[in-house]
Design an enzyme around this catalytic site. Structure first.
Site, PDB file in Angstrom:
ATOM      1  N   ASN A  13      14.632 -16.829  20.394  1.00 12.19           N
ATOM      2  CA  ASN A  13      15.966 -17.290  20.010  1.00 12.19           C
ATOM      3  C   ASN A  13      16.966 -16.387  20.709  1.00 12.19           C
ATOM      4  O   ASN A  13      16.887 -15.168  20.572  1.00 12.19           O
ATOM      5  CB  ASN A  13      16.149 -17.207  18.489  1.00 12.19           C
ATOM      6  CG  ASN A  13      15.313 -18.237  17.770  1.00 12.19           C
ATOM      7  OD1 ASN A  13      15.596 -19.400  17.843  1.00 12.19           O
ATOM      8  ND2 ASN A  13      14.276 -17.800  17.098  1.00 12.19           N
ATOM      9  N   CYS A  14      17.887 -16.963  21.426  1.00 10.23           N
ATOM     10  CA  CYS A  14      18.642 -16.150  22.368  1.00 10.23           C
ATOM     11  C   CYS A  14      20.086 -16.634  22.510  1.00 10.23           C
ATOM     12  O   CYS A  14      20.540 -17.516  21.805  1.00 10.23           O
ATOM     13  CB  CYS A  14      17.978 -16.208  23.743  1.00 10.23           C
ATOM     14  SG  CYS A  14      16.212 -16.520  23.735  1.00 10.23           S
ATOM     15  N   GLY A  15      20.778 -16.029  23.457  1.00 10.28           N
ATOM     16  CA  GLY A  15      22.091 -16.508  23.869  1.00 10.28           C
ATOM     17  C   GLY A  15      22.027 -16.915  25.332  1.00 10.28           C
ATOM     18  O   GLY A  15      21.344 -16.275  26.127  1.00 10.28           O
ATOM     19  N   ASN A 243      17.889 -21.568  24.766  1.00 13.85           N
ATOM     20  CA  ASN A 243      18.194 -20.945  23.479  1.00 13.85           C
ATOM     21  C   ASN A 243      17.571 -21.794  22.382  1.00 13.85           C
ATOM     22  O   ASN A 243      17.914 -22.967  22.245  1.00 13.85           O
ATOM     23  CB  ASN A 243      19.711 -20.853  23.282  1.00 13.85           C
ATOM     24  CG  ASN A 243      20.073 -20.486  21.853  1.00 13.85           C
ATOM     25  OD1 ASN A 243      19.330 -19.779  21.182  1.00 13.85           O
ATOM     26  ND2 ASN A 243      21.202 -20.987  21.393  1.00 13.85           N
TER      27      ASN A 243
END
Length: 376
Positions: A13-15, A243
């Site tokens: 899970n990211c940007g 994401n």
């Protein structure tokens, strides 16, 4: 640890984001702006106990032609009009690294391409934390020349097959966990590392050069879940940044294996030689990138490939244009959706595209400024 973690559960899970000059005007300023935007995403990523090692961040950008020609000349290499560059992670063990170089060169030449030479990418390891340093690979660039008269897409296909063949050979013959090709293309490049975003341009000294320019930049800051940070799992991957999570990843991987015999194109006559087409371990994002690059190498345009992999929820939309509905219905016969709460941004070096999952669970917004720059 073996009981708590399994590589098949790798997700993140990211940007992520994208900035592009809509008129195609490359500049160093755009790269600097992308780096600043990436730095603003620090809160979207993870930080190790050493305070410096992250789960990974990076930029995917157009091949900076003028910069690469200059540094190649400084290394004694002469490049013709059409050339490609690979960003390669190699083992710190020089014997193993040299075997990997030889295998990659052999597969590149097998595709009737010429290897011009290698360049050691200048890096500043003082910005790396202890965790990142324990797995730090050697980072080098390989310069490749194509045949006169080839289109850039012809060259991309041959580079794709050469890279995949080399990867399978290295896996079978020496099983080097450090070897990884971040990008091997005549159109795009990927610079990524296990550093905090504010240090990415300090780690890669190339980014500080005034002629290091692009009209497209994808950027990503990783926060992994159920997986361990590794240099090669940092994003962006070769064509996309992601994401969210692909919740259907096990089925997608299995279906890709089952349908491999149905993927046929005269552009890739030796496609079966590089099966499985999608990695069965690693992060869900890397598997999605594998599937995307197969479609692009097979001649599919980036927009159809995007909607083939992640279609909208079209079945229950009665007001949808009949031609568009037919498009989705036809594509649904060939591959199952890669589903989950996801935001995807991708580029092939010519176009950029972005989509959300069919439920819009990973929202994104964009703005187009008066100087023709789109930021997402």
């Amino acid at each position: 640890m073996d009981k708590l973690y399994h590589h098949n559960q790798a997700k993140s899970n990211c940007g992520f984001g994208m900035i592009a000059q809509t008129q195609g005007e490359a500049s160093h300023k755009l790269v600097q702006t992308a780096l600043e935007a990436l730095n603003r995403m620090t809160h979207r990523g993870a930080i190790a106990s050493d305070g410096l090692s992250g789960d990974g961040c990076g930029l995917l950008l157009q091949k900076p032609d003028a910069f690469l020609r200059r540094v190649a000349e400084e290394c004694g290499m002469t490049l013709n009009r059409d050339f490609a560059v690979g960003m390669v992670f190699l083992s710190q063990n020089e014997t193993i690294a040299n075997i990997c170089r030889q295998i990659l060169e052999q597969e590149i030449r097998r595709e009737t391409l010429s290897v011009i030479g290698w360049r050691k990418v200048p890096v500043d390891t003082s910005v790396c934390g202890e965790v990142a340093l324990t797995s730090l690979p050697q980072i080098e660039q390989i310069f490749v020349q194509g045949m006169p008269g080839w289109s850039k897409y012809d060259m991309e296909r041959r580079l794709f097959i050469a890279r995949r063949r080399a990867a399978w050979r290295i896996l079978r013959e020496i099983n080097d966990p450090d070897y990884y090709v971040s990008s091997l293309s005549c159109m795009v490049m990927v610079y990524k590392a296990l550093v905090m975003p504010r240090y990415l341009s300090k780690f890669y000294l190339d980014m500080q050069a005034s002629d290091f320019s692009s009209a497209i930049c994808l950027f990503h800051q990783r926060f992994s879940t159920n997986t361990l940070p590794r240099w090669k799992f940092a994003q962006p991957f070769r064509f996309l940044a992601h994401n969210g999570e692909i919740n259907t990843i096990t089925g997608n991987r299995n279906w890709s294996k089952a349908r491999t015999s149905k993927f046929v194109t005269p552009l890739l006559p030796d496609l079966k030689d590089i099966a499985p087409l999608v990695n069965q371990t690693g992060s869900d994002s890397s598997s999605l990138d594998n599937m995307l690059e197969v479609f692009l190498a097979g001649g599919m345009d980036i927009f159809r490939a995007l909607r083939l992999l992640i279609p909208p929820a079209w079945q229950n939309l009665p007001g949808m244009d009949p031609d568009l509905r037919a498009f989705y219905e036809f594509n649904s016969m060939h591959i199952e959706p890669w589903d989950g709460p996801a935001g995807i941004v991708m580029t092939n070096g010519r176009h950029v595209a972005c989509t959300l999952d069919r439920n819009g669970l990973r929202p994104a917004r964009y703005v187009i400024t008066k100087d023709n720059v789109i930021t997402l």
